[in-house]
Structures are given as structure tokens and as C-alpha cells.
Design a protein around this motif. Structure first.
Motif, short mmCIF file in Angstrom:
data_model
loop_
_atom_site.label_atom_id
_atom_site.label_comp_id
_atom_site.label_asym_id
_atom_site.label_seq_id
_atom_site.Cartn_x
_atom_site.Cartn_y
_atom_site.Cartn_z
N CYS A 126 43.71 19.96 49.61
CA CYS A 126 45.07 19.40 49.76
C CYS A 126 44.99 18.19 50.68
O CYS A 126 45.66 17.18 50.47
N ALA A 139 47.00 9.75 47.09
CA ALA A 139 46.26 10.45 46.05
C ALA A 139 45.25 9.48 45.46
O ALA A 139 45.52 8.29 45.34
N ALA A 159 50.91 10.19 48.87
CA ALA A 159 51.15 11.64 48.93
C ALA A 159 51.93 11.92 50.21
O ALA A 159 51.45 11.62 51.30
N VAL A 165 57.37 19.40 55.51
CA VAL A 165 58.00 19.79 54.24
C VAL A 165 58.95 20.97 54.41
O VAL A 165 59.97 21.09 53.72
N ARG A 168 62.57 20.11 55.29
CA ARG A 168 63.50 19.60 54.27
C ARG A 168 63.69 20.54 53.09
O ARG A 168 64.68 20.46 52.38
N PHE A 169 62.72 21.43 52.84
CA PHE A 169 62.84 22.37 51.72
C PHE A 169 62.72 23.80 52.23
O PHE A 169 61.99 24.06 53.19
N VAL A 174 59.51 25.15 48.28
CA VAL A 174 58.11 24.71 48.43
C VAL A 174 57.22 25.53 47.49
O VAL A 174 56.32 24.99 46.84
N ARG A 182 54.25 18.71 40.60
CA ARG A 182 55.31 17.75 40.26
C ARG A 182 54.84 17.04 39.01
O ARG A 182 54.14 16.01 39.10
N PRO A 186 50.71 12.83 40.68
CA PRO A 186 49.37 13.41 40.86
C PRO A 186 49.39 14.84 41.40
O PRO A 186 48.34 15.47 41.45
N ASN A 302 62.09 11.08 39.49
CA ASN A 302 62.16 12.54 39.57
C ASN A 302 63.58 12.96 39.99
O ASN A 302 64.13 13.94 39.48
C1 HEC Z 1 45.49 14.76 43.67
C2 HEC Z 1 46.27 14.64 44.87
C3 HEC Z 1 46.97 15.87 45.41
C4 HEC Z 1 46.41 17.09 45.74
C5 HEC Z 1 44.97 17.53 45.60
C6 HEC Z 1 47.50 17.88 46.26
N1 HEC Z 1 48.68 17.18 46.26
FE1 HEC Z 1 50.48 17.85 46.88
N2 HEC Z 1 51.35 16.13 46.24
C7 HEC Z 1 50.65 15.01 45.80
C8 HEC Z 1 51.61 13.95 45.54
C9 HEC Z 1 51.26 12.55 45.04
C10 HEC Z 1 52.89 14.46 45.81
C11 HEC Z 1 54.24 13.74 45.68
C12 HEC Z 1 54.60 13.67 44.23
C13 HEC Z 1 55.85 12.87 44.02
O1 HEC Z 1 55.76 11.65 44.16
O2 HEC Z 1 56.88 13.46 43.71
C14 HEC Z 1 52.69 15.84 46.27
C15 HEC Z 1 53.72 16.69 46.66
C16 HEC Z 1 53.52 17.88 47.34
C17 HEC Z 1 54.56 18.67 47.96
C18 HEC Z 1 56.06 18.33 47.95
C19 HEC Z 1 56.33 17.47 49.14
C20 HEC Z 1 57.66 16.73 49.08
O3 HEC Z 1 58.29 16.59 50.12
O4 HEC Z 1 58.05 16.25 48.00
C21 HEC Z 1 53.94 19.74 48.54
C22 HEC Z 1 54.60 20.85 49.35
C23 HEC Z 1 52.52 19.63 48.28
N3 HEC Z 1 52.30 18.49 47.54
C24 HEC Z 1 51.56 20.52 48.74
C25 HEC Z 1 50.21 20.49 48.35
C26 HEC Z 1 49.25 21.52 48.67
C27 HEC Z 1 49.52 22.74 49.52
C28 HEC Z 1 48.08 21.15 48.07
C29 HEC Z 1 46.75 21.90 48.03
C30 HEC Z 1 46.76 23.20 47.39
C31 HEC Z 1 48.31 19.88 47.42
N4 HEC Z 1 49.61 19.51 47.60
C32 HEC Z 1 47.33 19.17 46.75
C33 HEC Z 1 49.30 14.90 45.61
C34 HEC Z 1 48.39 15.94 45.75
#
Ligand code: HEC
Ligand code: HEC
Length: 407
Positions: A126, A139, A159, A165, A168-169, A174, A182, A186, A302
Motif C-alpha cells: 500500500c 501511483a 494517491a 482517511v 473523513r470516512f 473505508v 476505486r 489505480p 467519481n
Molecule cells: C497501485 C497503487 C495503489 C495501491 C497498491 C494501493 N492504492 Fe489505495 N488508492 C490508490 C489511488 C490512486 C487512490 C485514489 C483513487 C481516486 O482517485 O479516487 C486510492 C484510494 C484509497 C483509499 C480511499 C482514500 C480516499 O480518501 O479516497 C483507501 C482507504 C486506500 N486507497 C487504501 C489502500 C490500502 C490499504 C492499500 C493496500 C492494501 C492500497 N490502498 C493500495 C492507489 C493505490
């Protein structure tokens, strides 16, 4: 942490006492078996002569004397042990339970941190996108494709910081993002229900870990206001004029160009298509991105389009709009006039996980400026009375939405 220690100790003391009792019992049993085998004699003579029930036993003096006293004293001691032991056990029970809960929580946080860790350490990385400790990052190249699925360009998508987080949520919201990701961004689906690799318990562990790294509301408000000053070219700590429309616009796009907290404080990352990658690296550099970036603020992604005539005005008063930005949407719950929430619009001024009001990421000034700017985007209807300097409305007593306007 310090407050948790005694209860953790209590739990481990109970465990070690239990282990000692178990070992003693085992040793006693082995000794009993060995002694029994050694004292066993070969059968001698005929059964009639030596049958145990024909053997003369102790005389009455012995039976009713020291022997009886010994048996009664043993009984008394055992009774005393149960009489004292049970209440003592009962007295210790609440702290044992607290200790067990604290230990469970600590285990979940620990396991969540392992899931969060880089791939090289056996985690799901993450941090690779969300930055170390979830402080916001980018990302790796995300591919934009054309109408026929052909490659258009690779972009770097911001990202958002996720060390805020849960300000806000709600936990449930979450969980939805983690399980289903999403789509269109990504952020992959991680839960088995969304087609990802993690079980529902692992998702809970990740949420527990996220809970352990959250900023406080004060820290987040300070960070967002500092980011706003940077964006407006103000000195650190300088006063911000929240009645200035330029401030509202800066909040709407907060931190996206500068990368502060991965743009998590902005509205545009959800409400303007391409906002999360328009300021990042594009390869090839000369790619035609006209279908993907440079849309007007609030043209929709979105989160719904907020611009002229595309959506009916949901909020009849500035207060109602501010209140919506403060608390966000909840799944299945009415917002504004006819909006039905999905839980995907964050509550920016009020942490939905606590009973307290106003413990979110934005100050009242920020909420008001964002609301005024948002209502000015609606174009064909006049902004909701934001001209000049209105007093900042008082914070409502509860975080619930109230219906305004005619019924
Ligand atoms: C490949 C890149 C990538 C990885 C790996 C990734 N994320 Fe994300 N994540 C993103 C992106 C980019 C967004 C925002 C997407 C958008 O623009 O709506 C996001 C959004 C989120 C959100 C929502 C946050 C918000 O305020 O909108 C959470 C919670 C989250 N990720 C948790 C995680 C967790 C926990 C992991 C690991 C298990 C993880 N992510 C792995 C890219 C990644
Ligand atoms: C994480 C994504 C996200 C962010 C960040 C976000 N929104 Fe939203 N917003 C949504 C979604 C999704 C909806 C639709 C309601 C729902 O699904 O619950 C929405 C709905 C709205 C609505 C109601 C639109 C209508 O007519 O129904 C307004 C107004 C709004 N957002 C303004 C803002 C403002 C202003 C900000 C920044 C201060 C912001 N939003 C930040 C996702 C987001």
C-alpha cells in the motif's frame, strides 16, 4: 500504550499461571503412574485367603482419630481454596478481558502493518502508492486507454494520504473502498468479494492498522491550512481571507499541483476528471490528452458534476451545503432535496467515527469557502449568498443532516 500495559500484563500472568498449573499436573500424573507401577506386587496365594475385602482394617481409634482429622483438614483447605479462589478469579476477570481485547487489537494492528508493508517484506505494498505511513504519494504509471482500448499515455496518479482517511470516512465506508477498490483509478480491489486477494479478516486488520496511523483532527486541520497557504503564496501562519473566491478555488484543488498529502484535501480529485494526474508525469510527453485533462472545476468524475445545470441544486441554503460538506453522505440516507447518499462523499469537517462534532480535517472557514466556491460553479443559479463577508455559521450540535426548504 502505557495505560494498556497493566491489562496486557494481567493477561500474560493468567497465561503463565495456567501454564505452570498444567505442567505441575502433568508431572504429578507421571509420578503417580510410576509409583503405582513400582508398588504393584505379583499376585500371591489364592484369592479367598488374601482378598482385599477380608484384610483387617484400622481399628476405630485410628479411623476416628488422626486419620479423620487429616481428611477433614484437607477438605477444609480445599474448600478455602475454592471459596477464595473463585472470587479472586472473578475480581481479575475484567482486567483479563480488557487485556485480551487490547492484545487482539495489537495483533490486528501488527498484522495490518505487515499487509501494508512493501512487497519485498511480504506485504501488499500500500505504501508503494500511498507513501510511507500512508502520508500520500503517487501511483506508478497508470495507463489511459482510448475508445478502442488502445494505449494513449501513461500518467502518474496521485494517491491520497490515508493517514487521515478515518477522519473523513466511516470504517464501513473505508471497508467498501478496500474491498472493491476505486474502479477507473489505480486503486485495486483488495477484498475477495471484489475479486482481490484478501479475506475479510485481513481487510479488518488493514483498517485496524489505518486506525493506528491516523493524524488527530488538529494535526490534519493544521496541515490542510498550511497547504492552503503554500498554494496561495502566503507566509506560514498568515491569516487567510476565507471570503475571497480564490481561496475557495484553492481549497477545491488543494495539494494536487504541489502533491501535499497526495491531494487528499482536494474536492477536484473526485469531482474533476483528470485532476489527479493533470499535474504529474505523462509519457509519451507529447501524448494527446485532450479527452483526459483540463476540464473545468467540478465537471464530474467519481463524484457528480457540480457545474451549471447538469445537476439540480440540492441545497437551498448555504448552511445546508456547508453541513453536507461537513458530514458527507451516508449510504442510503437522503441529502439535500433529492440526493440519496452512497457513502462515497467524505465528511470533511466531522469525523464520522466519533460522537464529537467538528473533529474532521477542515476548519469552519475552509468549509464555508469551499461551499461558496462550489455554489458559484452551479452557474445558471445564483451562488448561495456568498458575496461579501458573511459571518461563519455556528457549528451544529450534531453531525446529522437536516432537511431544509419546503417539504
Ligand atoms: C497501485 C497503487 C495503489 C495501491 C497498491 C494501493 N492504492 Fe489505495 N488508492 C490508490 C489511488 C490512486 C487512490 C485514489 C483513487 C481516486 O482517485 O479516487 C486510492 C484510494 C484509497 C483509499 C480511499 C482514500 C480516499 O480518501 O479516497 C483507501 C482507504 C486506500 N486507497 C487504501 C489502500 C490500502 C490499504 C492499500 C493496500 C492494501 C492500497 N490502498 C493500495 C492507489 C493505490
Ligand atoms: C472521495 C471523493 C470525493 C471528494 C474528495 C469530494 N466529493 Fe463531493 N461527492 C462525491 C460523491 C461520490 C458524491 C455523490 C453523493 C454520494 O454518492 O453519496 C458527491 C456529492 C457532492 C455534492 C452533491 C452533488 C449533488 O448535486 O448531488 C456536492 C455539492 C459535493 N459533493 C461537493 C464537494 C466539495 C465542495 C468537495 C471538497 C470540499 C467534495 N465534494 C469532495 C465524492 C467526493
Amino acid at each position: 500504550m502505557i495505560a494498556v500495559l497493566p491489562s496486557l500484563l494481567a493477561a500474560s500472568t493468567v497465561k503463565s499461571v495456567g501454564a505452570v498449573v498444567a505442567v505441575l499436573t502433568l508431572i504429578g500424573f507421571v509420578v503417580y503412574v510410576v509409583v503405582n507401577i513400582r508398588s504393584g506386587r505379583d499376585e500371591i496365594g489364592s484369592e479367598i485367603e488374601l482378598a482385599p475385602n477380608r484384610k483387617p482394617y484400622y481399628p476405630d481409634e485410628v479411623l476416628e482419630g488422626p486419620r479423620l482429622t487429616r481428611a477433614l483438614s484437607t477438605g477444609l483447605v480445599l474448600l478455602a481454596i475454592s471459596a477464595l479462589g473463585l472470587p479472586l478469579y472473578w475480581l481479575n476477570e475484567p482486567s483479563r478481558q480488557d487485556g485480551a481485547i487490547a492484545q487482539f487489537d495489537a495483533t490486528f494492528v501488527e498484522r495490518g502493518s505487515l499487509l501494508f508493508a512493501p512487497t519485498a517484506d511480504g506485504g501488499y505494498n500500500c505504501a508503494g502508492c500511498h507513501g510511507p505511513g500512508g502520508t500520500g504519494g503517487v501511483a506508478p504509471p497508470f495507463t489511459l486507454t482510448g475508445a478502442e482500448g488502445q494505449f494513449v499515455a501513461a500518467v502518474t496518479w496521485k494517491a491520497p494520504a490515508i493517514n487521515t482517511v478515518l477522519l473523513r470516512f466511516s470504517e464501513e465506508e473505508v471497508r467498501d473502498v478496500l474491498v472493491y477498490g476505486r474502479p477507473g483509478s489505480p486503486m485495486p480491489a483488495w477484498g475477495a468479494l471484489g475479486g482481490g486477494p484478501l479475506t475479510s479478516q485481513q481487510i479488518d486488520e488493514l483498517i485496524a492498522y489505518l486506525g493506528s496511523i491516523q493524524l488527530t483532527s488538529t494535526e490534519a486541520k493544521t496541515q490542510s491550512e498550511e497547504a492552503l497557504r503554500v498554494q496561495l503564496g502566503l507566509e506560514p501562519g498568515a491569516l487567510i481571507d476565507y471570503t475571497d473566491p480564490a481561496v475557495g478555488k484553492a481549497i477545491f484543488n488543494l495539494g494536487l499541483a504541489t502533491g501535499t498529502a497526495g491531494g487528499s484535501y482536494s474536492c477536484a480529485r473526485c469531482h474533476t476528471k483528470g485532476a489527479s494526474y493533470r499535474d504529474g508525469d505523462v509519457s509519451p510527453a507529447n501524448a494527446d490528452l485532450s479527452n483526459y485533462i483540463d476540464f473545468t472545476d467540478g465537471s464530474g468524475a467519481n463524484g457528480f458534476a457540480l457545474t451549471s445545470g447538469l445537476v439540480p441544486r440540492q441545497f437551498l441554503t448555504l448552511d445546508a451545503l456547508i453541513q453536507f460538506l461537513r458530514s458527507g453522505s451516508k449510504y442510503g440516507v437522503l441529502y439535500g432535496q433529492r440526493g440519496v447518499g452512497s457513502g462515497r462523499m467524505p465528511g470533511l469537517g466531522d469525523n464520522p467515527n466519533t460522537p464529537e462534532a467538528d473533529d474532521g480535517m477542515f476548519t469552519d472557514g475552509m468549509l464555508r469557502a469551499a461551499a461558496c466556491y462550489e455554489s458559484s460553479l452551479e452557474g445558471d443559479v445564483p451562488p448561495l449568498g456568498c458575496k461579501g463577508s458573511l459571518p461563519i455559521p455556528p457549528a451544529p450540535q450534531s453531525g446529522t443532516l437536516t432537511m431544509t426548504g419546503e417539504r
